[in-house]
Design an enzyme around this catalytic site. Structure first.
Site, PDB file in Angstrom:
ATOM      1  N   TYR A  38       2.704  -2.681  -1.489  1.00 55.73           N
ATOM      2  CA  TYR A  38       3.375  -1.584  -1.189  1.00 55.73           C
ATOM      3  C   TYR A  38       3.771  -1.252  -2.743  1.00 55.73           C
ATOM      4  O   TYR A  38       3.674  -0.433  -3.464  1.00 55.73           O
ATOM      5  CB  TYR A  38       4.411  -1.311  -0.351  1.00 55.73           C
ATOM      6  CG  TYR A  38       4.653   0.192  -0.250  1.00 55.73           C
ATOM      7  CD1 TYR A  38       3.990   1.151   0.228  1.00 55.73           C
ATOM      8  CD2 TYR A  38       5.820   0.665  -0.572  1.00 55.73           C
ATOM      9  CE1 TYR A  38       4.448   2.706   0.449  1.00 55.73           C
ATOM     10  CE2 TYR A  38       6.647   1.694  -0.384  1.00 55.73           C
ATOM     11  CZ  TYR A  38       5.648   2.845  -0.199  1.00 55.73           C
ATOM     12  OH  TYR A  38       6.245   4.162   0.065  1.00 55.73           O
ATOM     13  N   ALA A  39       4.650  -2.436  -3.100  1.00 56.07           N
ATOM     14  CA  ALA A  39       5.499  -2.217  -4.451  1.00 56.07           C
ATOM     15  C   ALA A  39       4.585  -2.254  -5.698  1.00 56.07           C
ATOM     16  O   ALA A  39       4.735  -1.424  -6.516  1.00 56.07           O
ATOM     17  CB  ALA A  39       6.305  -3.629  -4.314  1.00 56.07           C
ATOM     18  N   VAL A  72      -8.137   9.959   0.922  1.00 59.08           N
ATOM     19  CA  VAL A  72      -7.997   9.819  -0.443  1.00 59.08           C
ATOM     20  C   VAL A  72      -8.359   8.361  -0.833  1.00 59.08           C
ATOM     21  O   VAL A  72      -8.822   8.409  -2.262  1.00 59.08           O
ATOM     22  CB  VAL A  72      -6.698   9.959  -0.958  1.00 59.08           C
ATOM     23  CG1 VAL A  72      -6.125  11.433  -0.794  1.00 59.08           C
ATOM     24  CG2 VAL A  72      -5.658   9.016  -0.476  1.00 59.08           C
ATOM     25  N   LYS A 118       3.084   1.249  -5.908  1.00 59.93           N
ATOM     26  CA  LYS A 118       4.055   2.211  -6.283  1.00 59.93           C
ATOM     27  C   LYS A 118       4.356   2.083  -7.815  1.00 59.93           C
ATOM     28  O   LYS A 118       4.646   3.030  -8.371  1.00 59.93           O
ATOM     29  CB  LYS A 118       5.086   2.238  -5.429  1.00 59.93           C
ATOM     30  CG  LYS A 118       4.752   2.800  -3.860  1.00 59.93           C
ATOM     31  CD  LYS A 118       3.979   4.290  -3.939  1.00 59.93           C
ATOM     32  CE  LYS A 118       3.925   4.677  -2.563  1.00 59.93           C
ATOM     33  NZ  LYS A 118       3.157   6.179  -2.771  1.00 59.93           N
TER      34      LYS A 118
END
Ligand code: CAA
Length: 232
Positions: free
Chosen positions: A138-139, A47, A142
């Site tokens: 990652y935070a 992706v 997201k």
């Protein structure tokens, strides 16, 4: 269409969709160890590659009359304390989780808007809502997914587009991703939930099914937390 379909939450989403009569296209960079049976086609897709997404999307629209549901579930973690995190570790997570979500939605969203129906569900995370030690990359992705969700809910409903776009923020879920978490930290995490346990992938998938279905026709631009009452 479900990305990250080979394992974990993505696999559980495919499973619940199949049970409820959907024709599923499962997309993943790797092959599923045990493919699901039923009305599902697996296609290989990274992706994070804009070009690959364009190519695979082209293949899908030649095979299928229409796409009713897109679930952007593909995601990775590369955890490190910020002072130790390399540029490569930051960029890799952004490429898959954030740009990977954008790459397919920029193609599917406008097509759904033209057909005047569709539901897009983006998988965010409890970490995007509360932050987490060792997960600044990652935070960021997201939380970014939530911003894109709200923007797309506005964009793809323009001119009678009638496309709903929502996000789910799962709590810590029993998947391979949890294998990277040291056992003592895992115990701490369980203690931060009201239910005192991790989620089963199917518990996240059921919330996705709700947003994909006609049970949620007046829900758009929302983030639904499915985290056992976690307060990090
Ligand atoms: N909560 C509270 N404290 C944490 C913590 C957390 N989640 N993660 C690390 N810490 C603490 C450690 O206990 C340690 O404390 P002390 O100095 O008092 O011992 C301190 O932070 C530094 O940690 P490490 O000694 O482990 O440092 P390291 O550089 O060796 O490793 C790390 C850092 C890679 C981030 C490692 O701590 C780790 O893997 N932490 C877990 C990260 C995590 O929770 N990942 C979730 C993956 S699942 C997921 O992300 C899916 C989802 O959407 C929910």
């Amino acid at each position: 269409m479900v990305t990250g379909a080979a394992k974990g939450i993505g696999r559980a989403i495919c499973e619940v969709f199949l049970k409820n009569g959907a024709k599923v296209v499962g997309l993943d960079i790797s092959e599923p160890a045990e493919p699901l049976s039923g009305d599902i086609v697996y296609l290989k897709l990274d992706v994070s590659s804009t070009g690959d997404c364009e190519q695979v999307y082209g293949e899908i629209v030649t095979r299928l009359e229409r796409i009713d549901i897109l679930v952007n579930c593909a995601g990775i973690t590369v955890d490190a304390m910020t002072k130790k995190m390399t540029e490569e570790q930051f960029d890799r997570v952004v490429a898959v989780n954030l740009k990977g979500t954008w790459n397919l939605t920029r193609l599917v969203g406008p097509a759904m808007q033209q057909q005047k129906s569709g539901s897009i569900i983006n998988i965010s995370s409890v970490v995007g809502v509360f932050g987490n030690v060792g997960q600044s990359n990652y935070a960021a992705t997201k939380a970014g997914v939530v911003g894109m969700t709200k923007s797309w809910a506005k964009e793809f409903s323009m001119k009678g587009g009638n496309v709903r776009v929502n996000a789910i923020a799962p709590g810590y879920t029993m998947t391979d991703m949890m294998k990277t978490v040291p056992p003592d930290i895992l115990e701490k995490i369980k203690g931060t939930t009201m239910l005192g346990r991790l989620a089963e992938p199917s518990e996240i998938a059921n919330a996705v099914l709700f947003l994909a279905s006609d049970l949620s026709t007046y829900v758009t631009g929302e983030l639904i937390n499915v985290n056992g009452g976690m307060r990090l």
